[in-house]
Design an enzyme around this catalytic site. Structure first.
Site, PDB file in Angstrom:
ATOM      1  N   LYS A   1      35.635 -12.927  -1.963  1.00  0.00           N
ATOM      2  CA  LYS A   1      35.733 -14.345  -2.343  1.00  0.00           C
ATOM      3  C   LYS A   1      34.777 -14.614  -3.503  1.00  0.00           C
ATOM      4  O   LYS A   1      33.628 -14.157  -3.477  1.00  0.00           O
ATOM      5  CB  LYS A   1      35.387 -15.232  -1.134  1.00  0.00           C
TER       6      LYS A   1
ATOM      7  N   SER B   1      39.185 -23.126   2.029  1.00  0.00           N
ATOM      8  CA  SER B   1      38.991 -22.802   0.633  1.00  0.00           C
ATOM      9  C   SER B   1      39.178 -21.313   0.306  1.00  0.00           C
ATOM     10  O   SER B   1      39.325 -20.968  -0.857  1.00  0.00           O
ATOM     11  CB  SER B   1      37.581 -23.203   0.197  1.00  0.00           C
TER      12      SER B   1
ATOM     13  N   SER C   1      37.143 -22.921   6.376  1.00  0.00           N
ATOM     14  CA  SER C   1      37.679 -22.200   5.221  1.00  0.00           C
ATOM     15  C   SER C   1      38.034 -20.735   5.427  1.00  0.00           C
ATOM     16  O   SER C   1      38.632 -20.125   4.550  1.00  0.00           O
ATOM     17  CB  SER C   1      36.706 -22.291   4.054  1.00  0.00           C
TER      18      SER C   1
END
Ligand code: GLN
Length: 489
Positions: free
Chosen positions: A76, A156, A180
């Site tokens: 990420k 997210s 997320s």
């Protein structure tokens, strides 16, 4: 080759059925072919990946390999990676190339994992659909039956989720502040765990809301998550809230079963108006656990209804203070102005997107003189009551079962008119975040139109082992094997 799980790939690498360079080359090609469409990666690092794969082959040959050695993963883009551009999904960090490595990405590197690239995300991890990224939306590789409409992958950690679901990474890292990891895992048919707050170091992870942020893994199944968490977790002196606790071998709990375990079903999560499909899946989960010998107990988490309100005060408050550092002077983007204040204002006005600005304004407001007591302090008090709800419940039960999200993946562009509609996505995930307890989403079934749905298992502080045991039991019973249409084959 793309159907291999992490555990399966590790076995194949160990048995020399395949080399790390072969595996990584195949994944590099798949990334190059599918990423232009899915936009799951902001930055791809094929050369670095090949270098790491070569080193992995050397370790596989000399016997120093770990289960992660040679496994191609997506990182990420909230984790600082030494020498590799890190954006946090924002324009304001551009062109930031960290001179250091986050603890979690460093641990994965040390274990021999291969980084294919930096995965897309909502700007500063604020969002539930990956549409707030400055680098563009991510497309969910799943489609509704009979429809070509583009769906969101959740957020997210939407890029991480899309990459693993589309088989352009074997596994990925995520971060979870209010859902997320869990919500995008549910939207893309993956398993993902938000560990106990403090289990994985936040050092080098771009901060959103420091009392809530927690790194964790996302992968194709529960076992792969356990293997990843084994490597990611552990005390870190560089993070003042890192927990000095031993890290058990999480894979050992996968076969423990649920016989004799008490599983709590919180009545407050049966919200009026919840999609009947989600409720039916939840009932199935209850039956599966019961059939395997668990005892189902109805519990009450009475302050659940305040979860979203508290989260959307505490998280923006912390965000507004964390994001004060982006001033155009020290990092990233600078837009010159008439004087220093003007430079700050222009840099921030151009550097931040609308959702981030909204959060900064809400956060600054609830922290300002005259409103602090009414909002921030009050929210902190209610947060404590939410924590107490969980502590009380865990006096009675070993784990809690709930749905992960109130719906399946929605369309790109849907739920955008009103931010509150978007915030409602997090209704089932934020309470565990506020309490700091571990929670995992497991793929458990499909919606009527063929989209994945997840169930959430919540555990006691630092009892990820029971979370893994219960999640594995659900995974076995669900036998989820559906695959998205868009994927590397
Ligand atoms: N959707 C939530 C938010 O927008 C959670 C995000 C997260 O966990 N990073 O804040």
């Amino acid at each position: 080759m793309f159907d291999l799980t992490l555990a399966g790939a590790a076995k194949a690498l160990k048995a020399k059925e395949i080399s790390a360079v072969e595996l990584t080359s195949a994944y590099n090609e798949a990334v190059a072919a599918l990423n232009p469409r899915l936009n799951a990666y902001i930055t791809t690092t094929p050369e670095l990946a090949l270098e790491q794969a070569k080193a992995a082959d050397a370790r596989l040959a000399d016997g120093s390999a770990t289960p992660l050695t040679g496994i191609p993963i997506a990182m990420k883009d909230l984790f600082c990676t030494e020498g590799v551009r890190t954006t946090a999904g924002s324009a304001i960090l551009e062109p930031f190339v960290p001179p250091y490595e986050s603890t979690v990405s460093g641990k994965l590197k040390a274990a021999g994992a291969v980084m294919l690239g930096k995965a897309n995300l909502d700007e500063f991890a604020m969002g539930s659909s990956n549409i707030t990224s400055f680098y563009g939306a991510v497309e969910n590789p799943w489609k509704r039956q009979g429809s070509e409409a583009k769906l969101v992958p959740g957020g997210s950690s939407g890029g991480s989720a899309a990459a693993v679901a589309a088989r352009i990474a074997i596994a990925a890292t995520g971060t979870d502040t209010g859902g997320s990891i869990r919500q995008p895992a549910a939207f893309t048919g993956l398993a993902g765990i938000k560990p106990t707050y403090g289990r994985c170091s936040r050092f080098g992870v771009v901060a959103f809301a420091s009392s809530l942020d927690q790194p964790g893994p996302m992968a194709r199944n529960v076992e792969d998550n356990a293997l990843l968490l084994n490597a990611m977790a552990g005390f870190d002196a560089k993070d003042s809230t890192s927990a000095d606790r031993a890290v058990p071998d999480f894979t050992a709990s996968l076969t423990r079963g649920v016989k004799g375990l008490k599983i709590g079903i919180p009545k407050e999560y049966r919200l009026e108006g919840t999609n009947p499909e989600i409720l039916a899946l939840w009932d199935k989960g209850i039956e599966w656990l019961q059939a395997q010998g668990a005892e189902i107990v109805e519990i009450s988490l009475p302050h659940t209804k305040y979860g979203l309100a508290v989260y959307y005060i505490v998280a923006p408050a912390e965000a507004s203070s964390n994001l004060a550092r982006y001033d155009g002077v020290r990092y990233g983007k600078r837009v010159d102005g008439a004087d220093l204040i003007d430079l700050y204002e222009r840099s921030r006005a151009e550097g931040f997107g609308a959702e981030v600005k909204r959060r900064i304004m809400i956060g600054t407001y609830v922290l300002s003189h005259g409103y602090y007591d009414a909002y921030y302090l009050k929210a902190q008090k209610v947060r404590n009551l939410i924590l107490k709800d969980f502590t009380d419940a865990f006096g009675q039960v070993d784990a809690i079962l709930t749905p992960t999200a109130p719906s399946a993946a929605f369309g790109l562009g849907e739920k955008m008119d009103d931010p509150v509609t978007m915030y409602l996505n997090d209704v089932f995930t934020v309470p565990a975040s506020l309490a700091g307890v571990p929670a995992m989403s497991v793929p458990a079934g499909l919606s009527a139109d063929g989209l994945p749905l997840g169930l959430q298992v919540i555990g006691k502080h630092f009892d990820e082992e029971t979370v893994f045991a219960v999640s594995a039991a659900i995974e076995n019973a669900a036998g989820f094997s559906a695959l998205p249409e868009v994927r590397a084959k």
